[in-house]
Design an enzyme around this catalytic site. Structure first.
Site, PDB file in Angstrom:
ATOM      1  N   GLY A  45       0.813  -1.224   0.000  1.00 30.21           N
ATOM      2  CA  GLY A  45       0.000   0.000   0.000  1.00 30.21           C
ATOM      3  C   GLY A  45       0.841   1.264   0.000  1.00 30.21           C
ATOM      4  N   SER A  72       0.707  -4.490   4.809  1.00 30.03           N
ATOM      5  CA  SER A  72       1.229  -4.928   6.102  1.00 30.03           C
ATOM      6  C   SER A  72       1.019  -3.858   7.166  1.00 30.03           C
ATOM      7  CB  SER A  72       2.724  -5.240   5.970  1.00 30.03           C
ATOM      8  OG  SER A  72       3.271  -5.421   7.245  1.00 30.03           O
ATOM      9  N   VAL A  80       9.223   8.428   0.742  1.00 23.95           N
ATOM     10  CA  VAL A  80       9.872   9.488  -0.035  1.00 23.95           C
ATOM     11  C   VAL A  80       9.394   9.316  -1.483  1.00 23.95           C
ATOM     12  CG1 VAL A  80      11.959   9.960   1.321  1.00 23.95           C
ATOM     13  CG2 VAL A  80      11.905   7.975  -0.208  1.00 23.95           C
ATOM     14  N   LYS A 111       5.697  21.849 -10.992  1.00 26.08           N
ATOM     15  CA  LYS A 111       7.137  21.697 -11.232  1.00 26.08           C
ATOM     16  C   LYS A 111       7.426  21.928 -12.714  1.00 26.08           C
ATOM     17  CE  LYS A 111      10.527  17.873 -11.237  1.00 26.08           C
ATOM     18  NZ  LYS A 111      10.738  16.465 -10.869  1.00 26.08           N
ATOM     19  N   PRO A 131      14.593  21.446 -18.463  1.00 28.42           N
ATOM     20  CA  PRO A 131      13.196  21.890 -18.473  1.00 28.42           C
ATOM     21  C   PRO A 131      12.247  20.793 -18.937  1.00 28.42           C
ATOM     22  CG  PRO A 131      14.269  22.560 -20.498  1.00 28.42           C
ATOM     23  CD  PRO A 131      15.300  21.780 -19.716  1.00 28.42           C
ATOM     24  N   VAL A 218       1.626 -10.414   4.556  1.00 28.77           N
ATOM     25  CA  VAL A 218       1.811 -11.660   3.796  1.00 28.77           C
ATOM     26  C   VAL A 218       3.047 -12.375   4.340  1.00 28.77           C
ATOM     27  CG1 VAL A 218       2.416 -12.602   1.525  1.00 28.77           C
ATOM     28  CG2 VAL A 218       0.653 -10.828   1.718  1.00 28.77           C
ATOM     29  N   LEU A 366       8.911  -0.238  -6.570  1.00 31.42           N
ATOM     30  CA  LEU A 366      10.288  -0.573  -6.210  1.00 31.42           C
ATOM     31  C   LEU A 366      10.546  -2.069  -6.317  1.00 31.42           C
ATOM     32  CD1 LEU A 366      10.615   1.844  -3.138  1.00 31.42           C
ATOM     33  CD2 LEU A 366      11.500   2.194  -5.459  1.00 31.42           C
ATOM     34  N   THR A 377      11.889   9.612 -11.693  1.00 30.96           N
ATOM     35  CA  THR A 377      11.181   8.840 -12.729  1.00 30.96           C
ATOM     36  C   THR A 377      10.373   7.645 -12.193  1.00 30.96           C
ATOM     37  OG1 THR A 377      13.185   7.525 -13.025  1.00 30.96           O
ATOM     38  CG2 THR A 377      12.866   9.362 -14.549  1.00 30.96           C
TER      39      THR A 377
HETATM   40  C1  FAD Z   1      15.537   8.393  -1.591  1.00 31.39           C
HETATM   41  C2  FAD Z   1      14.434   8.162  -2.566  1.00 31.39           C
HETATM   42  C3  FAD Z   1      13.882   9.245  -3.234  1.00 31.39           C
HETATM   43  C4  FAD Z   1      12.879   9.044  -4.181  1.00 31.39           C
HETATM   44  N1  FAD Z   1      12.395  10.104  -4.891  1.00 31.39           N
HETATM   45  C5  FAD Z   1      11.482   9.890  -5.858  1.00 31.39           C
HETATM   46  C6  FAD Z   1      10.952  10.961  -6.614  1.00 31.39           C
HETATM   47  O1  FAD Z   1      11.289  12.125  -6.423  1.00 31.39           O
HETATM   48  N2  FAD Z   1      10.034  10.680  -7.559  1.00 31.39           N
HETATM   49  C7  FAD Z   1       9.601   9.418  -7.802  1.00 31.39           C
HETATM   50  O2  FAD Z   1       8.787   9.213  -8.702  1.00 31.39           O
HETATM   51  N3  FAD Z   1      10.046   8.396  -7.051  1.00 31.39           N
HETATM   52  C8  FAD Z   1      10.961   8.592  -6.104  1.00 31.39           C
HETATM   53  N4  FAD Z   1      11.405   7.545  -5.351  1.00 31.39           N
HETATM   54  C9  FAD Z   1      10.785   6.243  -5.516  1.00 31.39           C
HETATM   55  C10 FAD Z   1       9.462   6.204  -4.746  1.00 31.39           C
HETATM   56  O3  FAD Z   1       9.719   6.253  -3.384  1.00 31.39           O
HETATM   57  C11 FAD Z   1       8.715   4.965  -5.116  1.00 31.39           C
HETATM   58  O4  FAD Z   1       8.615   4.857  -6.473  1.00 31.39           O
HETATM   59  C12 FAD Z   1       7.281   4.938  -4.716  1.00 31.39           C
HETATM   60  O5  FAD Z   1       6.947   5.575  -3.592  1.00 31.39           O
HETATM   61  C13 FAD Z   1       6.778   3.537  -4.650  1.00 31.39           C
HETATM   62  O6  FAD Z   1       7.237   2.812  -3.612  1.00 31.39           O
HETATM   63  P1  FAD Z   1       6.512   1.429  -3.448  1.00 31.39           P
HETATM   64  O7  FAD Z   1       5.054   1.662  -3.299  1.00 31.39           O
HETATM   65  O8  FAD Z   1       6.951   0.527  -4.528  1.00 31.39           O
HETATM   66  O9  FAD Z   1       7.122   0.858  -2.104  1.00 31.39           O
HETATM   67  P2  FAD Z   1       6.860   1.252  -0.572  1.00 31.39           P
HETATM   68  O10 FAD Z   1       6.502   2.659  -0.394  1.00 31.39           O
HETATM   69  O11 FAD Z   1       8.064   0.740   0.148  1.00 31.39           O
HETATM   70  O12 FAD Z   1       5.607   0.390  -0.155  1.00 31.39           O
HETATM   71  C14 FAD Z   1       5.696  -1.001   0.102  1.00 31.39           C
HETATM   72  C15 FAD Z   1       4.371  -1.488   0.634  1.00 31.39           C
HETATM   73  O13 FAD Z   1       4.417  -2.901   0.690  1.00 31.39           O
HETATM   74  C16 FAD Z   1       3.896  -3.335   1.925  1.00 31.39           C
HETATM   75  N5  FAD Z   1       4.491  -4.623   2.246  1.00 31.39           N
HETATM   76  C17 FAD Z   1       5.804  -4.959   2.276  1.00 31.39           C
HETATM   77  N6  FAD Z   1       5.944  -6.258   2.646  1.00 31.39           N
HETATM   78  C18 FAD Z   1       4.691  -6.736   2.822  1.00 31.39           C
HETATM   79  C19 FAD Z   1       4.165  -7.996   3.203  1.00 31.39           C
HETATM   80  N7  FAD Z   1       4.965  -9.046   3.473  1.00 31.39           N
HETATM   81  N8  FAD Z   1       2.821  -8.139   3.325  1.00 31.39           N
HETATM   82  C20 FAD Z   1       1.987  -7.101   3.057  1.00 31.39           C
HETATM   83  N9  FAD Z   1       2.429  -5.880   2.682  1.00 31.39           N
HETATM   84  C21 FAD Z   1       3.761  -5.712   2.571  1.00 31.39           C
HETATM   85  C22 FAD Z   1       4.261  -2.231   2.906  1.00 31.39           C
HETATM   86  O14 FAD Z   1       3.398  -2.260   4.039  1.00 31.39           O
HETATM   87  C23 FAD Z   1       4.035  -0.991   2.038  1.00 31.39           C
HETATM   88  O15 FAD Z   1       2.664  -0.645   2.097  1.00 31.39           O
HETATM   89  C24 FAD Z   1      12.398   7.726  -4.405  1.00 31.39           C
HETATM   90  C25 FAD Z   1      12.936   6.654  -3.710  1.00 31.39           C
HETATM   91  C26 FAD Z   1      13.951   6.852  -2.806  1.00 31.39           C
HETATM   92  C27 FAD Z   1      14.525   5.672  -2.089  1.00 31.39           C
END
Ligand code: FAD
Length: 545
Positions: A45, A72, A80, A111, A131, A218, A366, A377
């Site tokens: 989420g 979870s 971030v 932006k 830009p 999970v 990710l 991106t």
């Molecule tokens: C330093 C940094 C800066 C960034 N800056 C940018 C930016 O400027 N622009 C941009 O587009 N992107 C940026 N990103 C990337 C951005 O953070 C991610 O693309 C985006 O937020 C998606 O993250 P996510 O949802 O894949 O993972 P997360 O936010 O880590 O979410 C993972 C989810 O999975 C759940 N989960 C994990 N394990 C389990 C399990 N076993 N059972 C049930 N649930 C589980 C967690 O509870 C959570 O809800 C950045 C990343 C970093 C590290």
């Protein structure tokens, strides 16, 4: 030569994003009836989970497909990711959500692009702005490319990108890229937002649109005899089966990597950064309409303006400095050395899965891979992955060959974008630390990138090559010219000769044109106080083709 024209639309057409050559890969052929998917389970989420939930809800719930998101209660989101590309506009538009609704809820700002400060030490090129180009720039874009190529070949002409694009002018003056009603051009822009609030907002909207939500962790993934995912079992004691699973579990990659064993290709050889620190600071009176990315001793620092605060962070390589050293450097640069403001330390895993869609599992976010926060991106990849999957599903082709095409398409985008990001590091001219020297000396470059560099160094136009190669699927031609010229990759001033008569564009004329265009825009804070409702975009339709 490939025409250096801006001709992108952020709008979805037939569920395909028209993104230069991205749109040219034809949707999958209708070769099989739509597969029997009745239930989709999304695990995770964070922003990727909720973006995928919204895109799938929009496409699938009306077809009677049930969508459930599991999150979870113990693993937090990364929290971030506060900057976007212009394509996020297409995301909200396709969901029929107005800026005036979502932007205030997530403290969002407009932006216009990104300033890269101190990446280059070449005189006159210590800072440049990348830009978001617009239709309005088509006039000056040709002049920019002309001047850059002339300077590359030794003519003493102005070729820094900062004076050729309307977005730069707006960013320099903290203006919002929302023109007055009488302005005939659409302006291309992205957003900044609070990542946690964005997740909460999308969660609320997705539930309103019929997505079911369960807070559970999970703990195990059950595969069937074919090796597909049959069900997940939770720590709370439930077994949840589905026909298709979406892995949005972040860097953990619980389904795609751990359960299915999809190989992961690390980018560590190309991109050294593996850590980050985030810290907020108060907003100024003016709200900037740009991200600032400043080179630091062992990485770079972001500064992202929200309506409520600045988000700041230092992305660095732990091979070159310790977490304490990095925190101290960040605090010092922000004037927070003695402040009690908490610093959040994060680890990053850069690279990509070989398959983003493997068996009955799609990885979004990710879990599928991550390049680097530079150029912001990642949300675009979330969006592209989910919308491209919908496109394949709608075409009724879920065969292995369709999966191969899908994965190849995404891999090309990953690699092309990665190469563009690598260029920031490779072309740096800093010598102050081993980190920057190692980046400049790094020869772990794709063949495509080597080819682009060798053409540039030989003074040849790279436009056609960028367009021809997969590398152009990451970033368009004007971005390549912006970075190469912005970093000052030209013959040195003493080797330049006067431009032949009539071969250099008059910069005063361009300044004047942009000055007059900028009169149609207002201060960002003023615009955010009363975000304009969407207006009929008939004029703009004429220009996008
Ligand atoms: C330093 C940094 C800066 C960034 N800056 C940018 C930016 O400027 N622009 C941009 O587009 N992107 C940026 N990103 C990337 C951005 O953070 C991610 O693309 C985006 O937020 C998606 O993250 P996510 O949802 O894949 O993972 P997360 O936010 O880590 O979410 C993972 C989810 O999975 C759940 N989960 C994990 N394990 C389990 C399990 N076993 N059972 C049930 N649930 C589980 C967690 O509870 C959570 O809800 C950045 C990343 C970093 C590290």
């Amino acid at each position: 030569m490939t025409a250096p024209r801006f001709n992108y639309s952020y709008k979805q057409t037939n569920l395909t994003y028209s993104f230069g050559s991205f749109s040219e890969s034809a949707p999958a052929q209708k070769t099989a009836p739509a597969p029997a998917i009745k239930k989709i389970v999304i695990v995770g989420g964070g922003s990727s989970g909720w973006m995928a939930a919204m895109i799938f809800a929009n496409a699938f719930i009306k077809k009677g497909i049930e969508i459930t998101l599991l999150e979870s209660p113990t693993v937090g989101i990364i929290g971030v990711g506060e900057g976007s590309t212009p394509w996020l506009r297409g995301f909200f538009d396709s969901l029929d959500i107005e800026e005036s609704e979502w932007m205030p809820e997530v403290n969002a700002t407009y932006k216009c692009g990104i300033t890269f400060d101190k990446w280059s030490t070449r005189p006159g090129f210590e800072s440049y702005f990348h830009p978001f180009a617009s239709m309005l720039d088509n006039l000056t874009l040709g002049m920019f490319i002309h001047n850059v190529e002339a300077r590359l070949n030794g003519a003493d002409v102005y070729a820094h990108p900062n004076r050729f694009f309307i977005a730069t002018r707006l960013a320099e003056n903290c203006m919002a890229p929302k023109p007055s009603h009488s302005f005939p051009f659409d302006i291309w822009y992205g957003y900044h937002f609070d990542a946690v609030l964005l997740g909460q907002y999308l969660h609320k909207k997705a539930e309103q649109r019929g997505v079911k939500y369960k807070s559970c962790h999970v703990a195990d993934v059950k595969l069937n005899e074919r090796g597909d995912i049959a069900a997940v079992t939770t720590r709370e004691g439930e077994t949840i089966a589905a026909d298709f699973f979406i892995d949005c579990t972040g860097f953990a990659g619980v389904l795609i990597q751990k359960a299915l064993g999809t190989p992961f290709i690390p980018f560590a050889n190309n991109l050294f950064n593996d850590s980050a620190i985030a810290m907020p600071t108060p907003m100024d009176e003016k709200i900037p309409s740009q991200t600032v990315s400043t080179a630091m001793r062992h990485g770079w620092k972001w500064k992202i303006p929200l309506t409520s605060r600045y988000g700041n962070g230092y992305v660095y390589s732990s091979a070159f400095c310790s977490a304490d050293e990095a925190e101290r450097e960040l605090r010092e640069s922000l004037g927070l050395l003695d402040s009690k403001t908490e610093a959040r330390h994060l680890k990053m895993k850069t690279g990509r899965c070989t398959k983003h869609w493997n068996r009955n599992c799609l990885a979004v976010g990710l879990s599928q891979g991550f390049i680097e926060p530079l150029e912001a991106t990642a949300l675009l990849f979330n969006q592209r992955t989910a919308t491209t999957f919908v496109e394949f599903f709608e075409a009724g082709d879920m065969s292995e060959r369709a999966q191969e095409r899908f994965n190849q398409r995404l891999n090309e985008h990953f690699e092309g974008t990665r190469d563009y990001i690598v260029t920031h590091y490779k072309t740096n001219s800093r010598t102050d630390t081993e980190y920057w020297r190692a980046n400049a000396a790094n020869m772990n470059l794709s063949d495509s990138l080597k080819q682009i560099y060798s053409m540039w160094t030989a003074g040849k136009s790279i436009a056609a090559e960028v367009g021809r190669q997969a590398i152009g699927k990451g970033y368009p031609i004007f971005s390549w010219y912006s970075i190469m010229s912005g970093m000052g990759l030209f013959p040195s001033q003493k080797d330049l000769r006067p431009a032949p008569a009539g071969r250099a564009y008059d910069m005063a004329e361009i300044d004047n044109l942009l000055e007059r265009s900028a009169l149609n825009f207002r201060d960002q804070r003023e615009v955010l106080a009363d975000i304009p409702k969407k207006r009929k975009e008939s004029a703009m339709q004429i220009y996008f083709w």
